[in-house]
Design a protein around this motif. Structure first.
Motif, mmCIF file in Angstrom:
data_model
loop_
_atom_site.group_PDB
_atom_site.id
_atom_site.type_symbol
_atom_site.label_atom_id
_atom_site.label_comp_id
_atom_site.label_asym_id
_atom_site.label_seq_id
_atom_site.Cartn_x
_atom_site.Cartn_y
_atom_site.Cartn_z
ATOM 1 N N GLN A 13 -2.170 6.294 5.057
ATOM 2 C CA GLN A 13 -1.327 6.654 4.093
ATOM 3 C C GLN A 13 -0.539 5.702 3.468
ATOM 4 O O GLN A 13 -0.518 5.510 2.278
ATOM 5 C CB GLN A 13 -0.741 8.084 4.335
ATOM 6 C CG GLN A 13 0.047 8.529 2.958
ATOM 7 C CD GLN A 13 0.620 9.763 3.262
ATOM 8 O OE1 GLN A 13 0.487 10.628 4.353
ATOM 9 N NE2 GLN A 13 1.556 10.086 2.589
ATOM 10 N N LEU A 14 0.303 5.178 4.219
ATOM 11 C CA LEU A 14 1.128 4.077 4.054
ATOM 12 C C LEU A 14 0.163 2.757 3.469
ATOM 13 O O LEU A 14 0.715 2.192 2.371
ATOM 14 C CB LEU A 14 1.839 3.570 5.161
ATOM 15 C CG LEU A 14 3.088 4.406 5.517
ATOM 16 C CD1 LEU A 14 3.577 3.590 6.793
ATOM 17 C CD2 LEU A 14 4.190 4.584 4.536
ATOM 18 N N ILE A 15 -0.842 2.395 3.896
ATOM 19 C CA ILE A 15 -1.583 1.203 3.440
ATOM 20 C C ILE A 15 -2.080 1.602 2.140
ATOM 21 O O ILE A 15 -2.306 0.816 1.210
ATOM 22 C CB ILE A 15 -2.490 0.764 4.429
ATOM 23 C CG1 ILE A 15 -2.031 0.177 5.894
ATOM 24 C CG2 ILE A 15 -3.714 -0.203 3.810
ATOM 25 C CD1 ILE A 15 -3.182 0.072 6.898
ATOM 26 N N GLY A 16 -2.742 2.895 2.049
ATOM 27 C CA GLY A 16 -3.396 3.322 0.821
ATOM 28 C C GLY A 16 -2.219 3.307 -0.244
ATOM 29 O O GLY A 16 -2.854 2.976 -1.522
ATOM 30 N N GLN A 17 -0.994 3.673 -0.118
ATOM 31 C CA GLN A 17 -0.061 3.446 -1.071
ATOM 32 C C GLN A 17 0.245 2.250 -1.631
ATOM 33 O O GLN A 17 0.656 1.864 -2.744
ATOM 34 C CB GLN A 17 1.103 4.287 -0.650
ATOM 35 C CG GLN A 17 1.137 5.598 -0.289
ATOM 36 C CD GLN A 17 2.470 6.157 0.343
ATOM 37 O OE1 GLN A 17 3.317 5.540 0.658
ATOM 38 N NE2 GLN A 17 2.312 7.432 0.435
ATOM 39 N N ARG A 18 0.057 1.065 -0.658
ATOM 40 C CA ARG A 18 0.546 -0.372 -1.052
ATOM 41 C C ARG A 18 -0.694 -1.113 -1.266
ATOM 42 O O ARG A 18 -0.359 -2.286 -1.617
ATOM 43 C CB ARG A 18 1.238 -0.767 0.337
ATOM 44 C CG ARG A 18 2.374 0.090 0.832
ATOM 45 C CD ARG A 18 3.678 -0.352 -0.037
ATOM 46 N NE ARG A 18 5.080 0.178 0.174
ATOM 47 C CZ ARG A 18 5.903 -0.509 1.136
ATOM 48 N NH1 ARG A 18 5.728 -1.854 0.958
ATOM 49 N NH2 ARG A 18 6.911 0.128 1.417
ATOM 50 N N ILE A 19 -1.778 -0.779 -1.122
ATOM 51 C CA ILE A 19 -3.000 -1.615 -1.316
ATOM 52 C C ILE A 19 -3.152 -2.086 -2.802
ATOM 53 O O ILE A 19 -3.953 -2.954 -2.936
ATOM 54 C CB ILE A 19 -4.056 -1.160 -0.640
ATOM 55 C CG1 ILE A 19 -5.201 -2.105 -0.353
ATOM 56 C CG2 ILE A 19 -5.011 -0.011 -1.441
ATOM 57 C CD1 ILE A 19 -6.515 -1.793 0.550
ATOM 58 N N GLY A 20 -3.028 -1.062 -3.767
ATOM 59 C CA GLY A 20 -2.957 -1.347 -5.159
ATOM 60 C C GLY A 20 -2.444 -2.564 -5.561
ATOM 61 O O GLY A 20 -3.201 -3.600 -6.385
ATOM 62 N N PRO A 21 -1.180 -2.858 -5.449
ATOM 63 C CA PRO A 21 -0.523 -4.074 -6.043
ATOM 64 C C PRO A 21 -1.106 -5.184 -5.290
ATOM 65 O O PRO A 21 -1.133 -6.246 -5.877
ATOM 66 C CB PRO A 21 0.902 -3.716 -5.565
ATOM 67 C CG PRO A 21 1.184 -2.167 -5.496
ATOM 68 C CD PRO A 21 -0.232 -1.777 -4.887
ATOM 69 N N THR A 22 -1.195 -5.317 -3.930
ATOM 70 C CA THR A 22 -2.021 -6.376 -3.234
ATOM 71 C C THR A 22 -3.405 -6.624 -3.800
ATOM 72 O O THR A 22 -3.528 -7.953 -3.958
ATOM 73 C CB THR A 22 -1.749 -6.098 -1.672
ATOM 74 O OG1 THR A 22 -0.546 -5.810 -1.203
ATOM 75 C CG2 THR A 22 -2.229 -7.368 -1.133
ATOM 76 N N ILE A 50 7.194 -7.042 -4.987
ATOM 77 C CA ILE A 50 6.053 -6.272 -5.155
ATOM 78 C C ILE A 50 5.869 -5.398 -4.219
ATOM 79 O O ILE A 50 5.823 -6.016 -2.813
ATOM 80 C CB ILE A 50 5.026 -7.310 -5.574
ATOM 81 C CG1 ILE A 50 5.239 -8.158 -6.658
ATOM 82 C CG2 ILE A 50 3.451 -6.579 -5.711
ATOM 83 C CD1 ILE A 50 4.028 -9.188 -7.056
ATOM 84 N N PRO A 51 5.668 -4.066 -4.274
ATOM 85 C CA PRO A 51 5.575 -3.359 -3.153
ATOM 86 C C PRO A 51 4.217 -3.066 -2.782
ATOM 87 O O PRO A 51 3.582 -2.032 -2.922
ATOM 88 C CB PRO A 51 6.020 -1.939 -3.799
ATOM 89 C CG PRO A 51 5.541 -2.045 -5.322
ATOM 90 C CD PRO A 51 5.828 -3.572 -5.605
ATOM 91 N N GLY A 52 3.623 -4.183 -1.912
ATOM 92 C CA GLY A 52 2.231 -4.059 -1.625
ATOM 93 C C GLY A 52 2.382 -4.367 -0.039
ATOM 94 O O GLY A 52 3.203 -4.160 0.557
ATOM 95 N N ILE A 53 0.932 -4.734 0.420
ATOM 96 C CA ILE A 53 0.551 -4.800 1.814
ATOM 97 C C ILE A 53 1.602 -5.868 2.488
ATOM 98 O O ILE A 53 2.131 -5.996 3.614
ATOM 99 C CB ILE A 53 -0.623 -5.158 2.045
ATOM 100 C CG1 ILE A 53 -1.363 -3.957 1.463
ATOM 101 C CG2 ILE A 53 -1.016 -5.192 3.727
ATOM 102 C CD1 ILE A 53 -1.474 -2.681 2.190
ATOM 103 N N GLY A 54 1.927 -7.074 1.596
ATOM 104 C CA GLY A 54 2.818 -7.916 2.133
ATOM 105 C C GLY A 54 4.072 -7.663 2.567
ATOM 106 O O GLY A 54 4.892 -7.703 3.508
ATOM 107 N N ARG A 55 4.714 -6.900 1.546
ATOM 108 C CA ARG A 55 6.192 -6.266 1.588
ATOM 109 C C ARG A 55 6.050 -5.342 2.937
ATOM 110 O O ARG A 55 7.092 -5.338 3.801
ATOM 111 C CB ARG A 55 6.527 -5.601 0.556
ATOM 112 C CG ARG A 55 7.255 -6.668 -0.430
ATOM 113 C CD ARG A 55 8.385 -7.110 0.039
ATOM 114 N NE ARG A 55 9.419 -6.335 0.242
ATOM 115 C CZ ARG A 55 10.317 -5.745 -0.697
ATOM 116 N NH1 ARG A 55 10.268 -6.000 -2.054
ATOM 117 N NH2 ARG A 55 11.023 -4.814 -0.636
ATOM 118 N N LEU A 56 5.017 -4.440 2.976
ATOM 119 C CA LEU A 56 4.666 -3.597 4.246
ATOM 120 C C LEU A 56 4.876 -4.190 5.491
ATOM 121 O O LEU A 56 5.224 -3.614 6.554
ATOM 122 C CB LEU A 56 3.829 -2.754 3.890
ATOM 123 C CG LEU A 56 3.390 -1.636 4.961
ATOM 124 C CD1 LEU A 56 4.607 -0.528 4.960
ATOM 125 C CD2 LEU A 56 2.204 -0.964 4.549
#
Length: 313
Positions: A89-98, A263-269
């Motif tokens: 779920q966390l990855i799914g929330q962040r994958i769009g910007p990345t 940017i709230p993406g996978i990189g920030r996560l």
């Protein structure tokens, strides 16, 4: 061709199993106790031990790996230790910007680097070629965060043309969406584009020295036809290789780029998970990056079979 591709696909499961084992092993033997971090500084050893038992951290290595691998087969990457949410779920929330950042960066790099490489090859030894070599060396020598800060200072702080931070989803409008992604995409694609441009130049120059190119020129073929129809197609295999393998570099660079531009993406996560030692999230992201690398290599192999009909087995 189908047999060749099928062999490559059959290699994927053992490769991904090996990657999963290495990822789990690295995090398993990394110093630090997630249970102690969750319990806090005031926790007693008994509290920490209860958390370890509840999380299954007290079990042997192979039992923990087998449990984790079985969860992976069912599409379960586990629960985040600190966010208390499923990792998927966390990855799914962040994958769009990345994903948006990577696609735009790739498009900018390819659309700019390949024409520049062709131009430099066509004007070999001239002032344009020498200027090209200097710029490309400078481009892939600068760290990503330096490029990001320079672009942000120039186009956001000084000229105020583009926003410096944040991300706007595509649903809220195309222009705000692109405005927030242009600077990060250019930042991420500068080094990658420089390498791609130099590879294009070197590959095209090697092809231009072949006999069939001289024959085409002697027959009166226009320079554009010689360059695009004869030279570029036959020089495309190294270029495709750099494009495919460069995706992993873009994914790795997104960690820094997303931090610079918020940017709230996978990189920030990824960065947040590392700082908090959130092992399930780190494992899930590394597996995602590894799977992307493996799939990119598979696509390269498929493109090879299309570019070079001699490849069959």
């Amino acid at each position: 061709m189908l047999y060749y591709v099928a062999r490559r696909i059959l290699i994927l499961p053992p490769v991904m199993f090996t990657v999963a084992l290495i990822v789990f092993s690295l995090l398993y033997f990394t110093p630090g106790d997630p249970a102690a971090m969750i319990a806090g500084d005031q926790a007693t050893p008994e509290d920490i031990e209860r958390i370890r038992i509840a999380m299954g951290l007290d079990k042997p290595f192979f039992i923990r790996f087998a449990t984790w691998a079985w969860q992976l087969l069912r599409g379960d990457l586990g629960m985040s230790i600190f966010a208390n949410q499923p990792v998927t779920q966390l990855i799914g929330q962040r994958i769009g910007p990345t994903f948006s950042l990577l696609v735009l960066s790739l498009l900018i790099s390819v659309c700019v680097a390949i024409p520049l490489g062709l131009l430099a090859a066509r004007r070999r030894g001239r002032s344009a070629d020498r200027f090209f070599m200097i710029v490309t060396v400078l481009a892939f020598s600068l760290p990503v965060f330096v490029i990001g800060y320079l672009l942000a200072f120039t186009f956001s702080t000084t000229l105020k043309w583009l926003p410096v931070q944040g991300y706007t989803p595509l649903e809220e409008g195309l222009l705000p969406y692109l405005a927030h992604l242009v600077l990060p995409a250019v930042t991420l694609g500068v080094s990658y584009g420089a390498i791609l441009a130099r590879t294009t130049r070197a590959s095209v120059l090697e092809v231009l020295s072949q006999d069939y190119i001289r024959t085409a020129v002697a027959k009166g073929a226009p320079p554009r036809v010689v360059m695009f129809t004869h030279a570029l197609k036959n020089a495309s295999i190294p270029i495709v290789t750099v494009i495919g393998l460069g995706l992993t570099g873009l994914i790795g660079g997104s960690v820094i780029t997303e931090s610079v531009f918020s940017i709230p993406g996978i990189g920030r996560l990824t960065l947040d998970a590392i700082l908090h030692r959130d092992y399930p999230v780190i494992q899930g992201i590394v597996l995602l990056f590894s799977a992307s690398y493996v799939v990119a290599n598979l696509l390269i192999d498929v493109i090879y079979t299309w570019l070079d009909p001699r490849i069959r087995y």
